[in-house]
Design an enzyme around this catalytic site. Structure first.
Site, PDB file in Angstrom:
ATOM      1  N   HIS A 207       0.797  -1.231   0.000  1.00 43.46           N
ATOM      2  CA  HIS A 207       0.000   0.000   0.000  1.00 43.46           C
ATOM      3  C   HIS A 207       0.827   1.277   0.000  1.00 43.46           C
ATOM      4  O   HIS A 207       0.269   2.371  -0.006  1.00 43.46           O
ATOM      5  CB  HIS A 207      -0.939   0.020   1.212  1.00 43.46           C
ATOM      6  CG  HIS A 207      -0.224   0.262   2.503  1.00 43.46           C
ATOM      7  ND1 HIS A 207       0.483  -0.720   3.147  1.00 43.46           N
ATOM      8  CD2 HIS A 207      -0.070   1.379   3.255  1.00 43.46           C
ATOM      9  CE1 HIS A 207       1.027  -0.229   4.234  1.00 43.46           C
ATOM     10  NE2 HIS A 207       0.708   1.051   4.335  1.00 43.46           N
TER      11      HIS A 207
HETATM   12  C1  UD1 Z   1      -1.964   5.183   6.193  1.00 43.51           C
HETATM   13  C2  UD1 Z   1      -0.630   5.658   6.775  1.00 43.51           C
HETATM   14  C3  UD1 Z   1       0.413   4.559   6.606  1.00 43.51           C
HETATM   15  C4  UD1 Z   1      -0.074   3.231   7.142  1.00 43.51           C
HETATM   16  C5  UD1 Z   1      -1.411   2.904   6.491  1.00 43.51           C
HETATM   17  C6  UD1 Z   1      -1.974   1.604   6.969  1.00 43.51           C
HETATM   18  C7  UD1 Z   1      -0.131   8.056   6.566  1.00 43.51           C
HETATM   19  C8  UD1 Z   1       0.667   9.060   5.837  1.00 43.51           C
HETATM   20  N1  UD1 Z   1      -0.135   6.818   6.054  1.00 43.51           N
HETATM   21  O1  UD1 Z   1      -1.780   5.007   4.797  1.00 43.51           O
HETATM   22  O2  UD1 Z   1       1.585   4.936   7.305  1.00 43.51           O
HETATM   23  O3  UD1 Z   1       0.871   2.229   6.868  1.00 43.51           O
HETATM   24  O4  UD1 Z   1      -2.326   3.956   6.794  1.00 43.51           O
HETATM   25  O5  UD1 Z   1      -3.156   1.313   6.293  1.00 43.51           O
HETATM   26  O6  UD1 Z   1      -0.727   8.376   7.576  1.00 43.51           O
HETATM   27  N2  UD1 Z   1      -9.181   4.731   2.244  1.00 43.51           N
HETATM   28  C9  UD1 Z   1     -10.417   4.147   2.240  1.00 43.51           C
HETATM   29  N3  UD1 Z   1     -10.962   3.774   3.444  1.00 43.51           N
HETATM   30  C10 UD1 Z   1     -10.334   3.967   4.620  1.00 43.51           C
HETATM   31  C11 UD1 Z   1      -9.055   4.586   4.608  1.00 43.51           C
HETATM   32  C12 UD1 Z   1      -8.505   4.949   3.420  1.00 43.51           C
HETATM   33  O7  UD1 Z   1     -11.027   3.954   1.193  1.00 43.51           O
HETATM   34  O8  UD1 Z   1     -10.867   3.602   5.683  1.00 43.51           O
HETATM   35  C13 UD1 Z   1      -8.568   5.117   0.954  1.00 43.51           C
HETATM   36  C14 UD1 Z   1      -8.876   6.534   0.576  1.00 43.51           C
HETATM   37  O9  UD1 Z   1      -8.948   6.621  -0.802  1.00 43.51           O
HETATM   38  C15 UD1 Z   1      -7.648   7.300   1.004  1.00 43.51           C
HETATM   39  C16 UD1 Z   1      -6.558   6.259   0.744  1.00 43.51           C
HETATM   40  O10 UD1 Z   1      -7.162   5.005   1.058  1.00 43.51           O
HETATM   41  O11 UD1 Z   1      -7.452   8.477   0.312  1.00 43.51           O
HETATM   42  C17 UD1 Z   1      -5.346   6.429   1.588  1.00 43.51           C
HETATM   43  O12 UD1 Z   1      -5.690   6.553   2.980  1.00 43.51           O
HETATM   44  P1  UD1 Z   1      -4.713   7.355   3.968  1.00 43.51           P
HETATM   45  O13 UD1 Z   1      -5.215   7.284   5.359  1.00 43.51           O
HETATM   46  O14 UD1 Z   1      -4.429   8.699   3.414  1.00 43.51           O
HETATM   47  O15 UD1 Z   1      -3.342   6.579   3.833  1.00 43.51           O
HETATM   48  P2  UD1 Z   1      -3.018   5.019   3.802  1.00 43.51           P
HETATM   49  O16 UD1 Z   1      -2.500   4.677   2.460  1.00 43.51           O
HETATM   50  O17 UD1 Z   1      -4.134   4.190   4.356  1.00 43.51           O
END
Ligand code: UD1
Length: 368
Positions: A207
């Site tokens: 991811h």
């Molecule tokens: C975040 C953390 C990362 C961690 C990861 C574990 C940061 C910078 N990154 O990354 O360190 O390893 O979590 O999962 O804080 N999304 C959904 N549903 C959710 C959450 C996210 O659909 O419940 C999608 C959304 O499109 C979002 C994307 O995933 O924009 C990324 O989510 P985000 O929380 O920004 O970062 P992660 O890649 O999950």
């Protein structure tokens, strides 16, 4: 009783906070936890499922911040958290790990002149292109109590000028959770539900923005996974970010077609631990999974060029393989033929880290 505010936001925070909250609830410490969820992760599979499995209490406050750009998410957490902390007046804010919520929380509390405790302090990849690296450096720079998981972290913090008296080597709270729930996860035997045998499959997670946000990198890694899946079934629970990109890049249908590639929704803690515990090998770009596989004694190939958790390479079962498909396939082949790297369990990863943390908190002189 002193109120200890604890902020969580994203999936890898929940298993770290759970044992700390349990320890804080012990009467002998005279401390009371107040749990705040930023809402950075909000899907059921990324958040709620962990609360029930890990025995986490319902958050006292939910900030509902959700997704956004790096700045939007950080600013969102800060704006929503500030009035909560003003009203609550906790003795301290505790943040865990290295996600955006961690840094946003630490900054908000520091600017309100509240003490900040950072659990999992001092880890450094020395790669500032990772958002987590910025989060780690900023969080540690405003923290008053820095709880570390491995010796390298203390060295990094000392090099950055953190006074030694603030640094406490306590071990690894995520491993507290793993050791507490390993037996329960074994009973689930989730691999059987997927028609797999113990030791008869590889497990993948992917991811990191550097691996999944651009077409060439994602396509190449997928190619490597399909290649590995010709020798061994590959189970791949797909993170929402990765799934969105696979779909947007037109790779989703293609990846679903690999004969031995089993794509699933993100899994709960126990299902995932059950799969990891019995995997022949794990391929990942996660931080925490490098540590969990070391404790489980399962060979881990980390699809990144550097790690902020060097003890997993020096002492544990981890090997850094980058994102080159040839290298990934070669190293997976070596594990299949030779059984993979054997490791030992790092110092203080013994299931007692949270108790050590709370014991230290209970001795803080809050008036100074
Ligand atoms: C975040 C953390 C990362 C961690 C990861 C574990 C940061 C910078 N990154 O990354 O360190 O390893 O979590 O999962 O804080 N999304 C959904 N549903 C959710 C959450 C996210 O659909 O419940 C999608 C959304 O499109 C979002 C994307 O995933 O924009 C990324 O989510 P985000 O929380 O920004 O970062 P992660 O890649 O999950």
């Amino acid at each position: 009783m002193k109120k200890i505010a604890i902020l969580v936001g994203a999936r890898p925070n929940f298993m770290k906070a759970a044992p700390i909250i349990r320890a804080l609830r012990s009467r002998r410490f005279q401390l009371r936890p107040f749990l705040i969820h930023s809402g950075q992760h909000y899907d059921r599979a990324m958040s709620q499922v962990f609360f029930s499995e890990l025995g986490l209490p319902k958050p006292d406050r939910h900030l509902g911040v959700g997704s956004g750009s790096q700045a939007e998410q950080t600013a969102g957490v800060m704006t929503a958290l500030e009035p909560v902390l003003r009203e609550l007046k906790p003795a301290l804010l505790m943040v865990v790990g290295d996600v955006n919520s961690t840094m946003a929380g630490a900054l908000t509390a520091a600017k309100l002149h509240l003490p900040v405790a950072h659990v999992e302090a001092g880890l450094r990849s020395f790669n500032r292109e990772m958002p987590e690296e910025i989060n780690r450096v900023v969080t540690d720079s405003v923290s008053d109590l820095l709880f570390t998981t491995e010796k390298s972290a203390e060295k990094n913090l000392r090099a950055e000028g953190v006074p030694p008296g603030r640094i406490h080597f306590v071990g690894n709270v995520m491993i507290d959770t793993l050791l507490a729930l390993r037996g329960k996860a074994r009973k689930i035997s989730h691999y059987r539900k997927l028609g797999l045998q113990p030791g008869g499959y590889a497990l993948v997670t992917l991811h990191r923005p550097s691996n999944v946000d651009a077409v060439p990198e994602l396509r190449e890694i997928l190619r490597a996974l399909v290649e590995v899946s010709k020798s061994l079934p590959v189970v791949f629970p797909v993170h929402p970010r990765t799934r969105k990109n696979l779909e947007a890049f037109g790779l989703w249908k293609k990846s679903a077609k690999g004969p031995g590639l089993i794509l699933t929704e993100p899994l709960g803690y126990l299902q995932f631990l059950s799969l990891m515990d019995r995997a022949r090998m794990v391929l990942t770009d996660s931080g925490g999974i490098q540590e969990e596989t070391t404790v489980l004694g399962v060979p881990c190939l980390t699809m990144r060029n550097e790690t902020e958790r060097p003890v997993t390479v020096e002492v544990g079962t981890n090997i850094m393989v980058g994102s080159d498909p040839g290298r990934i396939v070669r190293e997976a082949g070596k594990i299949l033929r030779g059984g993979g790297k054997k490791g030992r369990i790092p110092a203080k990863w013994d299931g007692k880290a949270a108790i050590r943390i709370v014991e230290i908190l209970s001795k803080v002189d809050w008036r100074s």
